[in-house]
Design a protein around this motif. Structure first.
Motif, PDB file in Angstrom:
ATOM      1  N   UNK C   3      -8.001   4.081  -0.749  1.00  9.36           N
ATOM      2  CA  UNK C   3      -7.412   4.579  -1.983  1.00  9.36           C
ATOM      3  C   UNK C   3      -6.434   3.560  -2.581  1.00  9.36           C
ATOM      4  N   UNK C   4      -5.613   2.993  -1.722  1.00 21.41           N
ATOM      5  CA  UNK C   4      -4.646   2.007  -2.198  1.00 21.41           C
ATOM      6  C   UNK C   4      -5.368   0.811  -2.793  1.00 21.41           C
ATOM      7  N   UNK C   5      -6.379   0.338  -2.066  1.00 16.09           N
ATOM      8  CA  UNK C   5      -7.111  -0.835  -2.538  1.00 16.09           C
ATOM      9  C   UNK C   5      -7.788  -0.557  -3.877  1.00 16.09           C
ATOM     10  N   UNK C   6      -8.211   0.676  -4.054  1.00  8.20           N
ATOM     11  CA  UNK C   6      -8.887   1.002  -5.312  1.00  8.20           C
ATOM     12  C   UNK C   6      -7.909   1.240  -6.458  1.00  8.20           C
ATOM     13  N   UNK C   7      -6.638   1.328  -6.151  1.00  8.44           N
ATOM     14  CA  UNK C   7      -5.656   1.598  -7.201  1.00  8.44           C
ATOM     15  C   UNK C   7      -5.088   0.320  -7.808  1.00  8.44           C
ATOM     16  N   UNK C   8      -5.424  -0.793  -7.227  1.00  9.68           N
ATOM     17  CA  UNK C   8      -4.792  -2.064  -7.573  1.00  9.68           C
ATOM     18  C   UNK C   8      -5.178  -2.529  -8.983  1.00  9.68           C
ATOM     19  N   UNK C   9      -4.220  -3.101  -9.708  1.00 10.19           N
ATOM     20  CA  UNK C   9      -4.490  -3.638 -11.040  1.00 10.19           C
ATOM     21  C   UNK C   9      -5.240  -4.952 -10.951  1.00 10.19           C
ATOM     22  N   UNK C 335     -14.148  -1.556  -0.233  1.00 10.01           N
ATOM     23  CA  UNK C 335     -15.060  -1.133   0.825  1.00 10.01           C
ATOM     24  C   UNK C 335     -15.234  -2.218   1.870  1.00 10.01           C
ATOM     25  N   UNK C 336     -15.364  -3.446   1.419  1.00 10.33           N
ATOM     26  CA  UNK C 336     -15.540  -4.564   2.341  1.00 10.33           C
ATOM     27  C   UNK C 336     -14.271  -4.767   3.173  1.00 10.33           C
ATOM     28  N   UNK C 337     -13.133  -4.728   2.523  1.00  8.75           N
ATOM     29  CA  UNK C 337     -11.875  -4.958   3.250  1.00  8.75           C
ATOM     30  C   UNK C 337     -11.553  -3.796   4.179  1.00  8.75           C
ATOM     31  N   UNK C 338     -11.746  -2.584   3.704  1.00  3.79           N
ATOM     32  CA  UNK C 338     -11.458  -1.425   4.559  1.00  3.79           C
ATOM     33  C   UNK C 338     -12.451  -1.350   5.708  1.00  3.79           C
ATOM     34  N   UNK C 339     -13.701  -1.737   5.443  1.00  3.35           N
ATOM     35  CA  UNK C 339     -14.693  -1.754   6.515  1.00  3.35           C
ATOM     36  C   UNK C 339     -14.295  -2.716   7.621  1.00  3.35           C
ATOM     37  N   UNK C 340     -13.759  -3.860   7.247  1.00  2.00           N
ATOM     38  CA  UNK C 340     -13.305  -4.825   8.248  1.00  2.00           C
ATOM     39  C   UNK C 340     -12.144  -4.283   9.070  1.00  2.00           C
ATOM     40  N   UNK C 341     -11.257  -3.563   8.403  1.00  2.00           N
ATOM     41  CA  UNK C 341     -10.133  -2.956   9.137  1.00  2.00           C
ATOM     42  C   UNK C 341     -10.673  -1.939  10.145  1.00  2.00           C
ATOM     43  N   UNK C 347      -6.562  -6.942  10.049  1.00  2.00           N
ATOM     44  CA  UNK C 347      -5.576  -5.857  10.007  1.00  2.00           C
ATOM     45  C   UNK C 347      -5.463  -5.282   8.597  1.00  2.00           C
ATOM     46  N   UNK C 348      -4.865  -4.115   8.518  1.00  5.14           N
ATOM     47  CA  UNK C 348      -4.631  -3.499   7.216  1.00  5.14           C
ATOM     48  C   UNK C 348      -3.725  -4.381   6.366  1.00  5.14           C
ATOM     49  N   UNK C 349      -2.752  -5.008   6.990  1.00  4.36           N
ATOM     50  CA  UNK C 349      -1.853  -5.886   6.230  1.00  4.36           C
ATOM     51  C   UNK C 349      -2.623  -7.072   5.665  1.00  4.36           C
TER      52      UNK C 349
END
Lengths: 369, 369, 369
Positions: C3-9, C335-341, C347-349
């Motif tokens: 959700x956070x990643x999808x909210x980014x400008x 999706x790609x970044x969260x999938x890796x986490x 890491x999430x960071x």
């Protein structure tokens, strides 16, 4: 099943030496990328697939938690010292054998025997053809005697090496004709080479002549294909350009091993299917792609018969790359094979047989290891 | 939903005859690969994606368990005999119609009517343009009369065939100009052809001339693109090389069907989007990729409008390939469409409509079947 | 996390104006494809990945259910009117900044200030180099004075624009030499241009000269690469053809931004790794691929360092494309970044840091926004 597949020993049929000394951050970063430096301000190769894969898999080998920061990782590396770091990563790779390209040694790298000791496995040498030609030119020879001298040197090393390697892709490109060049053509090309102050082979005739020297000496020939460092002109590294020479080598019974191949790995897989003498790997790309390595391995194995695919790391400089290449390849291959078993696409016995071929059986057969 | 999608009948718009006689293992293996033989010692096409797919899906059609060994499979095949094997696999493919390329018949293959009877579906003929030209040359004609004679022969067969096919990619390559060649150019090229002992069209002017003959006769034109057997020079089979001729054909209102396309299927998909007359398929590659066919189908459908994608098997020789191509395409397409429904990317009604277009609706429209 | 990643400008570093007037169905369909029209009878761009993505994601912005039919969607669009539709979609894209290419304005499009007002974000201008040269030719200048005049005009606009753009790929192709052309070469090429009734730059020397004008003015240079409308000759749009000029620009410290890249995005990623000055995006392809956009983003991020990848929509004409490009890119990257986490690959960071770089940090750094 997955566990078994991941435990399998690998024959690394194309690799290089690692540095025997400690490294600063800039140097380490430069060795982590195919660029000349780690990047412009604000860009680090630690922030890339290879960097993330390194931070995921290498810190535990040095006694750190996975995902250690670059700073912590490099501090721990310095604390252990290069010798211990190299020992740990070469052992972690769990290799059954190595074929080491000794043609590029810009500074003191560990030699094949030293690498073999660290890996606990026999280390064979691969002779780089252009290096033989350039050394011959530097040693002094008349243009008319160049061909015989080079041919004799390649033949002389044949008994002790496992194969030869061409870096035509970095120089004149892979669009090489199939026929052996005539004596007159080689002499003329040798003349051009000998007139250079620092002889550097970059000549369609000479690259081709060298491949035939290796073929005549009974050596399998590796070709750099696809991605490499910034010196490469990738458009000249498409394996499809090499088809005439590959066909001629097939008629002569000489195996051709296409290295790296990315992003032309599907093209390489096609060649491995249609030409009996062509073999392929995904070296260098495997550790560069990190978390995406499984996609690469799956694509490579689309057309290439499973008896034609080999493992290589193409590790250079950093011992980490031996470990990363081996680990990512094992996991990628195992995941693909186990996934097929789960889907009912093939049996567990088939998967195990294919894993054994790709991991080392194909290399043993082609190089007669 | 998935079940419905997998039940749909297919129009196979590009296929060949199957052998009507029994086959030994070496012959069977050679027909399972685009190479000339099954491979060097130690390598078998049974150990590849197509081999694994065959062992997964074909034995049950012959009354064996899935994953039967090659030996058991071939023994059962021999026991049943070619006629029964061909009957079973052609029926298993569940085809609505076939368009059969009759231009390559190195030995006695079943002809379109025989294939149609086995498939229980109408079998249309596709005339191979280079074969017409070569037959004309063999029949004897003056260079100055060649163009008219070939044009007349293509026009004469137009009423009974569904389309024409160019194999320029196997010969002079796909870099064909757009404009019709002049009469003088064709006469000169014909002269060169007629001087050959065994006339073989390999000439930019003649390939192009033949395409225009088909266009003038109102026939859609298929082009071999991408992978094929070892005779092909894959770098000359990139569909992007064909853009000038495709544009000119579009201006003339002639559909162009790009066959196979792998590994250039994304390039082909681009052409299908930007040029109204361009259509694409993934024949030959679909069964070669086996378990990976879904990835290919998904990539082909990235840019290509769904109204521009057709099914073909490109089956040749082995009746198994009719079944494998159809089954893998159905499953790949159904999986992709059903996956999108599951993800909420499109509706079930949309998925069904697209499946009907790709399975047969597009072929019916383009070929006016 | 997702959700956070999808909210980014996002910083949209390459986009165009949208039409300020209402559109009929044929016009709307033509803007939904890179072809000149919506397709031949029976084929609609609504039945394609981009069409399905539009029907999935755009109707809710106009107050309809997802998957509305084309008819209902276009009726609602007409009811709301272009001004309201544009306002809604530009706002929905949640952009942090825009870099607008103003070089192609076949009819009245909203200009950068108007786009910026709709998006609620600063809109910078990108000057199209060939347009400057063509305007200079139309304004009247002697061949001998052409170089100075063009160089002065590019320099004059440098303070107010964020960068320059070359469309060499649409004209003479990307195979441009690295060296600056000589004054004599530019004058000769200018002479050829000035003799044209309607001057159109299609000349290796002039494209290259223009890039150096931008470099001298301190501007980053965007290159059209890969897919585009039917005017493009895609084989001339392979980024590997540009390597000589990219190397020379690197030596001069000029950033090069490779736009679109599909289907050569892996090649572009390679260039982004080996050359410090090369940056890449997946504009245009992202919304064209719709549900398949995640595959594209994952492939682009294989070799390209995460500090070298930017977002762009390449939206043109339809405000929907601003929304679709941004939404699909956000989802694909997240999706790609969260999938890796989830897989423990990073890491999430790390994922959050990379998302911030790709979404806007890299663009701010390169363009000094």
């Amino acid at each position: 099943m997955l566990e078994w597949l991941e435990s399998i020993g690998l024959a690394d049929h194309h690799c290089h030496g690692v540095l025997g000394r400690d490294l600063g951050r800039a140097e380490f970063e430069a060795l982590l990328t195919e660029a000349e430096t780690g990047g412009p301000p604000g860009v680090s190769p630690f922030d890339s697939q290879i960097g993330f894969a390194l931070r995921r898999w290498c810190p535990p080998v040095l006694g750190l938690e996975a995902h250690a920061s670059p700073e912590d990782y490099l501090a721990r590396r310095a604390e252990l010292g290069a010798a211990e770091v190299n020992r740990r990563f070469l052992a972690a790779a769990r290799l059954e054998s190595l074929c080491v390209d000794t043609g590029y040694t810009p500074e003191s790298l560990l030699d094949p025997p030293a690498l073999g000791r660290l890996a606990g496995a026999p280390a064979h040498e691969i002779v780089r053809l252009e290096t033989v030609a350039e050394q011959t030119a530097r040693d002094g020879v008349a243009a008319a005697g160049f061909a015989d001298e080079v041919r004799a040197r390649v033949a002389a090393c044949a008994p002790r090496v496992a194969g030869a390697k061409s870096i035509a892709a970095y120089r004149a490109g892979l669009e090489l004709e199939g026929a052996r060049p005539s004596a007159a053509e080689v002499t003329a090309a040798a003349g051009r080479l000998l007139r250079q102050e620092d002889p550097r082979v970059c000549d369609e005739v000479l690259h081709r002549f060298l491949v035939w020297c290796a073929s005549d000496a009974g050596l399998p020939v590796q070709f750099h294909v696809g991605l490499g460092d910034v010196d490469a002109d990738l458009r000249r590294g498409d394996p499809l350009l090499l088809i005439e020479l590959l066909r001629a080598m097939d008629a002569a019974g000489t195996p051709a091993l296409l290295l790296h191949n990315y992003p032309f790995h599907r093209q390489a897989g096609y060649l491995a299917q249609v030409l009996p003498n062509v073999y392929v790997d995904a070296g260098l790309a495997t550790h560069n792609l990190g978390h995406r390595a499984p996609a690469l391995i799956a694509e490579l194995l689309e057309l290439a018969p499973f008896g034609k695919v080999l493992y290589s790391s193409d590790a250079f400089g950093l011992a980490e790359l031996y470990h990363l290449g081996a680990l990512l390849f094992r996991r990628g291959l195992a995941g693909m094979l186990a996934g097929g078993v789960e889907d009912g696409a093939w049996t567990a016995a088939d998967a195990e047989r294919v894993a054994a071929l790709v991991a080392s059986g194909n290399a043993r057969r082609v190089y007669r290891l």
